[in-house]
Design an enzyme around this catalytic site. Structure first.
Site, PDB file in Angstrom:
ATOM      1  N   GLY A   5      42.690  41.244  40.958  1.00 28.97           N
ATOM      2  CA  GLY A   5      42.846  42.695  41.111  1.00 28.97           C
ATOM      3  C   GLY A   5      43.946  43.425  40.348  1.00 28.97           C
ATOM      4  O   GLY A   5      44.001  44.752  39.851  1.00 28.97           O
ATOM      5  N   GLU A  61      38.709  35.035  39.676  1.00 25.35           N
ATOM      6  CA  GLU A  61      37.902  35.342  41.117  1.00 25.35           C
ATOM      7  C   GLU A  61      36.984  34.036  41.155  1.00 25.35           C
ATOM      8  O   GLU A  61      36.751  33.401  42.088  1.00 25.35           O
ATOM      9  CB  GLU A  61      37.036  36.702  41.178  1.00 25.35           C
ATOM     10  CG  GLU A  61      38.353  37.849  41.556  1.00 25.35           C
ATOM     11  CD  GLU A  61      38.931  38.445  40.383  1.00 25.35           C
ATOM     12  OE1 GLU A  61      39.570  39.561  40.820  1.00 25.35           O
ATOM     13  OE2 GLU A  61      38.740  38.030  39.305  1.00 25.35           O
TER      14      GLU A  61
END
Length: 257
Positions: free
Chosen positions: A108, A131
């Site tokens: 993020g 991720e």
């Protein structure tokens, strides 16, 4: 202690700092809420023409989501209605935003940097969307913003492997605008912001508004958007100030209205 620090670091330039160095500036609910408020403050203030986003501590720009909070209460607290993840990645922003990256910008955190208009990074910085290594998707913009920022084949590799790239490699690929010495990213970003603020602020905003959608529309639509932006500029006091200053051989005095 505030999780987001806000200061006017240069004339017309706001500096917003994620202030959780002990947690590698990971995004928790307080960061999301306060960053959302900081964006709204920047966008609503006519005297702020550009903003720099960075992380405290020099080790990490942002490590992404706070996994401790996620494990205890899920992801919901990391999102706001207007900004989505971190109160930022989907926020409506008209001003110029620059990410100043010191250390790693991963998951993020990389998506926060990608959602800014420009990136300045110090030489020890790294970028990654890891991720997939955790069975997740970079769903806060990474999976579509990275292919817009670097060559498609490279973006596909980085998304599918989750591997990191260095600031030097990021510069070679065009992901970042400027690479600085270690600990120099904020100063580099502020210097870039100052160069932007030499120009007419509304002209900058209207120009960026069109540029941000360059991959979303066909040429005819974009051409009309450029004409529409020019019509907005014609209604401002700065529209006359630019040519007047040129003829009088002086620096323009932009009013932003």
């Amino acid at each position: 202690m505030s999780e987001i620090l806000f200061e006017i670091a240069r004339p017309h330039v706001a500096l917003i700092t994620i202030n959780r160095p002990e947690a590698r500036n990971a995004v928790n609910s307080a960061v999301a809420t306060q960053l959302d408020a900081a964006v709204k403050r920047v966008e609503a203030d006519p005297d702020i023409w550009a903003a720099v986003l960075t992380g405290a501590g020099g080790v990490a720009f942002c490590a992404g989501a706070d996994l401790r909070q996620v494990s205890e209460g899920g992801m919901d607290g990391l999102f706001t209605p207007d900004g989505a993840f971190a109160g930022f990645v989907k926020h409506r922003r008209d001003k110029a935003w620059i990410a100043a990256v010191e250390g790693f910008a991963v998951a993020g955190g990389c998506e926060l940097a990608l959602s800014c208009d420009m990136i300045v990074a110090s030489e020890q910085s790294t970028f990654a969307l890891p991720e997939v290594k955790r069975g997740l998707v970079a769903a806060a913009g990474g999976v579509y913003r990275l292919p817009r920022a670097v060559p498609r084949a490279i973006a596909m590799e980085l998304i599918a492997t989750g591997d990191r790239i260095t600031a030097r490699r990021a510069a070679e690929l065009g992901l970042i605008n400027h690479m600085t010495e270690t600990s120099g990213a904020v100063e580099g970003a502020l210097a870039l912001a100052e160069r932007i603020c030499v120009n007419a602020p509304i002209a900058v905003r209207e120009s960026l508004k069109v540029a941000r959608t360059a991959l979303d529309h066909d040429d005819d639509t974009l051409f009309q958007m450029g004409l529409d932006a020019q019509e907005v500029i014609k209604l401002t006091e700065d529209f006359q100030e630019g040519p007047r200053a040129f003829l009088e051989k002086r620096a323009p005095n932009w009013l932003g209205r």
